[in-house]
Design a protein around this motif. Structure first.
Motif, PDB file in Angstrom:
ATOM      1  N   THR A 193       0.829  -1.200   0.000  1.00  0.00           N
ATOM      2  CA  THR A 193       0.000   0.000   0.000  1.00  0.00           C
ATOM      3  C   THR A 193       0.869   1.258   0.000  1.00  0.00           C
ATOM      4  OG1 THR A 193      -0.120   0.018   2.410  1.00  0.00           O
ATOM      5  CG2 THR A 193      -1.838  -1.187   1.230  1.00  0.00           C
ATOM      6  N   SER A 194       0.238   2.375  -0.280  1.00  0.00           N
ATOM      7  CA  SER A 194       0.948   3.663  -0.290  1.00  0.00           C
ATOM      8  C   SER A 194      -0.035   4.779   0.017  1.00  0.00           C
ATOM      9  CB  SER A 194       1.614   3.904  -1.647  1.00  0.00           C
ATOM     10  OG  SER A 194       0.640   3.945  -2.684  1.00  0.00           O
ATOM     11  N   GLY A 195       0.491   5.972   0.242  1.00  0.00           N
ATOM     12  CA  GLY A 195      -0.343   7.153   0.438  1.00  0.00           C
ATOM     13  C   GLY A 195      -1.283   7.050   1.616  1.00  0.00           C
ATOM     14  N   GLN A 196      -2.504   7.534   1.437  1.00  0.00           N
ATOM     15  CA  GLN A 196      -3.483   7.565   2.521  1.00  0.00           C
ATOM     16  C   GLN A 196      -3.891   6.163   2.959  1.00  0.00           C
ATOM     17  OE1 GLN A 196      -6.749  10.026   1.242  1.00  0.00           O
ATOM     18  NE2 GLN A 196      -5.625  11.943   1.534  1.00  0.00           N
ATOM     19  N   GLU A 197      -3.920   5.227   2.005  1.00  0.00           N
ATOM     20  CA  GLU A 197      -4.282   3.856   2.365  1.00  0.00           C
ATOM     21  C   GLU A 197      -3.262   3.274   3.335  1.00  0.00           C
ATOM     22  OE1 GLU A 197      -5.712  -0.200   0.103  1.00  0.00           O
ATOM     23  OE2 GLU A 197      -3.951   0.845  -0.698  1.00  0.00           O
ATOM     24  N   ARG A 198      -1.968   3.487   3.048  1.00  0.00           N
ATOM     25  CA  ARG A 198      -0.936   2.986   3.950  1.00  0.00           C
ATOM     26  C   ARG A 198      -1.031   3.662   5.316  1.00  0.00           C
ATOM     27  NH1 ARG A 198       3.346   4.284   6.608  1.00  0.00           N
ATOM     28  NH2 ARG A 198       4.934   2.679   7.031  1.00  0.00           N
ATOM     29  N   GLU A 199      -1.241   4.970   5.309  1.00  0.00           N
ATOM     30  CA  GLU A 199      -1.311   5.708   6.575  1.00  0.00           C
ATOM     31  C   GLU A 199      -2.461   5.211   7.440  1.00  0.00           C
ATOM     32  OE1 GLU A 199      -0.202   8.373   9.518  1.00  0.00           O
ATOM     33  OE2 GLU A 199       0.870   7.669   7.722  1.00  0.00           O
ATOM     34  N   ARG A 200      -3.584   4.932   6.823  1.00  0.00           N
ATOM     35  CA  ARG A 200      -4.746   4.439   7.565  1.00  0.00           C
ATOM     36  C   ARG A 200      -4.453   3.071   8.191  1.00  0.00           C
ATOM     37  NH1 ARG A 200      -8.639   0.988   6.054  1.00  0.00           N
ATOM     38  NH2 ARG A 200      -8.003   1.071   3.863  1.00  0.00           N
ATOM     39  N   LEU A 201      -3.877   2.176   7.400  1.00  0.00           N
ATOM     40  CA  LEU A 201      -3.572   0.835   7.903  1.00  0.00           C
ATOM     41  C   LEU A 201      -2.433   0.862   8.915  1.00  0.00           C
ATOM     42  CD1 LEU A 201      -3.885  -1.178   4.567  1.00  0.00           C
ATOM     43  CD2 LEU A 201      -5.490  -1.162   6.489  1.00  0.00           C
ATOM     44  N   TRP A 202      -1.476   1.767   8.706  1.00  0.00           N
ATOM     45  CA  TRP A 202      -0.370   1.903   9.656  1.00  0.00           C
ATOM     46  C   TRP A 202      -0.899   2.312  11.029  1.00  0.00           C
ATOM     47  CZ3 TRP A 202       4.405   0.700  10.752  1.00  0.00           C
ATOM     48  CH2 TRP A 202       5.155   1.474  11.647  1.00  0.00           C
ATOM     49  N   ARG A 203      -1.824   3.238  11.067  1.00  0.00           N
ATOM     50  CA  ARG A 203      -2.400   3.675  12.342  1.00  0.00           C
ATOM     51  C   ARG A 203      -3.154   2.539  13.018  1.00  0.00           C
ATOM     52  NH1 ARG A 203       0.657   7.412  14.126  1.00  0.00           N
ATOM     53  NH2 ARG A 203       1.124   8.954  12.496  1.00  0.00           N
ATOM     54  N   ARG A 204      -3.830   1.733  12.244  1.00  0.00           N
ATOM     55  CA  ARG A 204      -4.546   0.599  12.823  1.00  0.00           C
ATOM     56  C   ARG A 204      -3.562  -0.435  13.357  1.00  0.00           C
ATOM     57  NH1 ARG A 204      -9.668  -1.402   9.451  1.00  0.00           N
ATOM     58  NH2 ARG A 204      -9.896  -2.499  11.431  1.00  0.00           N
ATOM     59  N   ALA A 205      -2.458  -0.604  12.652  1.00  0.00           N
ATOM     60  CA  ALA A 205      -1.439  -1.556  13.116  1.00  0.00           C
ATOM     61  C   ALA A 205      -0.828  -1.093  14.436  1.00  0.00           C
ATOM     62  CB  ALA A 205      -0.352  -1.721  12.055  1.00  0.00           C
ATOM     63  N   LEU A 206      -0.616   0.210  14.574  1.00  0.00           N
ATOM     64  CA  LEU A 206      -0.051   0.748  15.813  1.00  0.00           C
ATOM     65  C   LEU A 206      -0.987   0.527  16.993  1.00  0.00           C
ATOM     66  CD1 LEU A 206       1.564   4.130  14.705  1.00  0.00           C
ATOM     67  CD2 LEU A 206       2.700   1.950  15.152  1.00  0.00           C
ATOM     68  N   ASP A 207      -2.291   0.537  16.740  1.00  0.00           N
ATOM     69  CA  ASP A 207      -3.255   0.302  17.817  1.00  0.00           C
ATOM     70  C   ASP A 207      -3.107  -1.106  18.387  1.00  0.00           C
ATOM     71  OD1 ASP A 207      -4.284   2.833  17.540  1.00  0.00           O
ATOM     72  OD2 ASP A 207      -5.933   2.206  16.227  1.00  0.00           O
ATOM     73  N   THR A 208      -2.690  -2.048  17.538  1.00  0.00           N
ATOM     74  CA  THR A 208      -2.534  -3.434  17.968  1.00  0.00           C
ATOM     75  C   THR A 208      -1.127  -3.723  18.464  1.00  0.00           C
ATOM     76  OG1 THR A 208      -4.194  -4.151  16.368  1.00  0.00           O
ATOM     77  CG2 THR A 208      -2.737  -5.850  17.230  1.00  0.00           C
ATOM     78  N   ALA A 209      -0.127  -3.142  17.817  1.00  0.00           N
ATOM     79  CA  ALA A 209       1.279  -3.426  18.144  1.00  0.00           C
ATOM     80  C   ALA A 209       2.066  -2.125  18.166  1.00  0.00           C
ATOM     81  CB  ALA A 209       1.874  -4.399  17.127  1.00  0.00           C
ATOM     82  N   GLY A 210       2.096  -1.481  19.320  1.00  0.00           N
ATOM     83  CA  GLY A 210       2.807  -0.213  19.443  1.00  0.00           C
ATOM     84  C   GLY A 210       4.302  -0.322  19.230  1.00  0.00           C
ATOM     85  N   ILE A 211       4.854  -1.556  19.347  1.00  0.00           N
ATOM     86  CA  ILE A 211       6.293  -1.761  19.153  1.00  0.00           C
ATOM     87  C   ILE A 211       6.713  -1.368  17.742  1.00  0.00           C
ATOM     88  CG2 ILE A 211       6.058  -4.151  18.358  1.00  0.00           C
ATOM     89  CD1 ILE A 211       8.810  -2.840  20.699  1.00  0.00           C
ATOM     90  N   LEU A 212       5.755  -1.310  16.802  1.00  0.00           N
ATOM     91  CA  LEU A 212       6.081  -0.926  15.427  1.00  0.00           C
ATOM     92  C   LEU A 212       6.679   0.476  15.356  1.00  0.00           C
ATOM     93  CD1 LEU A 212       2.966  -2.381  13.551  1.00  0.00           C
ATOM     94  CD2 LEU A 212       5.331  -3.212  13.403  1.00  0.00           C
ATOM     95  N   GLU A 213       6.271   1.352  16.262  1.00  0.00           N
ATOM     96  CA  GLU A 213       6.863   2.692  16.295  1.00  0.00           C
ATOM     97  C   GLU A 213       8.351   2.620  16.615  1.00  0.00           C
ATOM     98  OE1 GLU A 213       3.895   6.265  17.294  1.00  0.00           O
ATOM     99  OE2 GLU A 213       4.248   4.922  18.998  1.00  0.00           O
TER     100      GLU A 213
END
Length: 321
Positions: A124-144
């Motif tokens: 993914t890229s752009g806004q789609e990636r940003e949306r999914l990235w934020r959802r991933a952070l909600d589940t696994a904050g270690i990604l930051e």
């Protein structure tokens, strides 16, 4: 995900961040991940498919050089009838091999619990990636932490089922993990991770001669007797062998069916292990900043954090069973 459960996940994830490629710690982690895949498959996902509310899947890609199937355990993000995974590689400079494989051949196989389906992978890229990235952070904050560790942008990959059957499997995951079944799955997952970390700790202790040393009770083992003592007293990084056997048996029994007795046993074991790690001199030494060890510290931290999860969720699962 609760605070203690998030702590356990973060501690285990930091283990991957701390080890160096080709080191003993790296080999231990690789063996643990391979064991996770085998356990996931052997139990149809009854063990290894959930960590509290987080969903874990088996992603099988085609080796871009060998052409052979390669399977990895990955955390998933739900997105309607699709799944998303993040190619973090623990924040390493290079993309993980599984990501390189699916870029070369986007058609992949996904298993969630006992059910598997074919999907097509797309970065993914752009806004789609940003949306999914934020959802991933909600589940696994270690990604930051992983993203801060590297200059590359961590790819977020969307897995799109090729047929209605795959979409049904993904849609079923939207059902919340609540009640006694959810608590038991969380307990089984935590105990599985804890047991793997303990086995790694025992191997490490045997190699280093790190015998048990409980200063509070003036109990101290000798390195030349560590093999025998590990059965009765444990090591500086692991519990006694009979406790680990009881933990393994209780984990398997609870994974097969709701059993308050097995849940209670895991809760008691978790409590005892937390106390044991707190009073053990070797454990306290590697957890202090001055004694930080690139292999022992993350292994012990994982053991302690997941034992705390067992103590908490064992009581809840027993009362709800």
């Amino acid at each position: 995900m609760g605070t203690i459960d998030a702590t356990a996940s973060r501690a285990f994830a930091r283990t991957a961040m701390a080890v160096r490629p080709g080191s003993t710690g790296s080999r231990v982690l690789s063996a643990a991940f391979r064991g996770h895949v085998r356990l996931y498959r052997a139990t149809g996902g009854r063990i290894g498919a959930r960590m509290d509310t987080a969903v874990l899947c088996l992603l099988t890609t085609t080796g871009r050089v060998s052409g052979a199937p390669r399977t990895h355990v990955l955390g998933c993000v739900l997105d309607g009838e699709h799944l998303a995974v993040v190619a973090s590689n623990s924040g390493s400079p290079e993309h993980p091999q599984w990501y390189r494989n699916l870029v070369a051949e986007p058609r992949v196989r996904v298993q969630i619990g006992p059910r598997a389906f074919t999907a097509v992978a797309r970065t993914t890229s752009g806004q789609e990636r940003e949306r999914l990235w934020r959802r991933a952070l909600d589940t696994a904050g270690i990604l930051e932490d992983y993203q801060r560790r590297t200059t590359r942008q961590l790819p977020v990959v969307l897995l799109e089922p090729v047929d209605a059957r795959g979409a049904e499997v993904v849609a079923a995951l939207a059902e919340p993990v609540t009640g006694s079944a959810g608590v038991q799955r969380a307990l089984v997952a935590a105990s599985t991770v804890q047991l793997a970390a303990q086995l790694a700790g025992q191997v490490l202790a045997l190699r280093r001669g790190a015998a048990f040393d409980v200063a509070l009770l003036r109990w101290r083992g000798r390195p030349e007797r560590i093999g025998r003592d590990s059965w009765l007293y444990g090591t500086g990084f692991s519990a006694p062998v009979p406790m680990m056997v009881l933990q393994a048996v209780s984990t398997v029994r609870l994974a097969r069916a709701p059993q308050p007795v097995a849940a209670r046993a895991l809760g008691v074991l978790g409590t005892v292990m937390v106390l044991g790690y707190v009073v053990e001199r070797e454990t306290r030494a590697v957890l202090r900043p001055a004694g930080r060890d690139p292999v022992a510290t993350p292994v012990v931290a994982t053991c302690l954090a997941t034992a705390a999860v067992m103590a908490r969720w064992g009581r809840r699962a027993a009362t709800r069973g």
